[in-house]
Design an enzyme around this catalytic site. Structure first.
Site, short mmCIF file in Angstrom:
data_model
loop_
_atom_site.label_atom_id
_atom_site.label_comp_id
_atom_site.label_asym_id
_atom_site.label_seq_id
_atom_site.Cartn_x
_atom_site.Cartn_y
_atom_site.Cartn_z
CG ASN A 45 -60.54 35.43 14.53
OD1 ASN A 45 -61.14 36.41 14.71
ND2 ASN A 45 -60.18 34.33 14.18
CB ILE A 46 -55.23 38.04 14.89
CG1 ILE A 46 -56.21 39.19 15.44
CG2 ILE A 46 -54.72 38.53 13.85
CD1 ILE A 46 -55.07 40.87 15.88
CB ALA A 49 -48.35 34.94 7.46
CB CYS A 50 -45.27 32.39 10.53
SG CYS A 50 -45.14 32.53 8.85
CB CYS A 55 -58.02 32.25 20.47
SG CYS A 55 -57.29 30.80 19.87
CD GLU A 57 -62.11 32.14 23.88
OE1 GLU A 57 -62.53 30.90 22.78
OE2 GLU A 57 -61.09 32.47 21.99
CB CYS A 87 -58.29 26.11 21.19
SG CYS A 87 -57.55 27.82 21.40
CB CYS A 90 -58.66 29.85 24.76
SG CYS A 90 -58.40 30.56 23.43
#
Length: 129
Positions: A45-46, A49-50, A55, A57, A87, A90
């Site tokens: 995942n990353i 900001a914004c 995810c 996945e 989620c 995903c």
């Protein structure tokens, strides 16, 4: 292929990756998937900001697509202390990449899984025409 192997593959890439700001993070969640052709793809995942991160996945699915595969047999996402269910975004991505992924085993623990069909009963369908 066992889910234990997928969990191990995800844990190999789990961890904090250095980004441009201490307020951003990457790698706190990792995912591994097994395709119908028997290949394993992983992703992290990353969170930046914004809300433009993504995810683990998504990352694993992108890696799979680069190899021209679309069908997923099983998938698992992990953090340092647990297995994480996907989620809603995903879940939709899994389905929209290939409708046959509705039968994908999505692991919720090392022993328990649900099919994507069970996790996504009212999936989005584009209008015809």
């Amino acid at each position: 292929m066992s889910v234990r192997k997928l969990i191990e593959e995800a844990h190999k890439i789990l961890g904090e990756y250095t980004l441009s700001s201490e307020h951003y993070s990457a790698g706190s969640v990792a995912a591994a998937l097994l395709t119908s052709q028997g290949n394993i793809y992983t992703g992290i995942n990353i969170d930046i900001a914004c809300g433009i991160g993504f995810c683990a996945e998504h990352s694993a699915i992108a890696e799979m697509l680069k190899h021209r595969e679309t069908q997923i047999e099983m998938i698992v996402a992990v953090s340092s202390d647990s297995i994480r269910p996907p989620c809603g975004r995903c879940r939709e991505l899994l389905f929209q990449v290939d409708a046959k992924n509705i039968h994908t085993k999505v692991y919720l623990s090392e022993k328990d899984y649900m099919t994507l069909d069970e996790l996504l009963p009212n999936r989005w369908k584009p209008r015809a025409g």
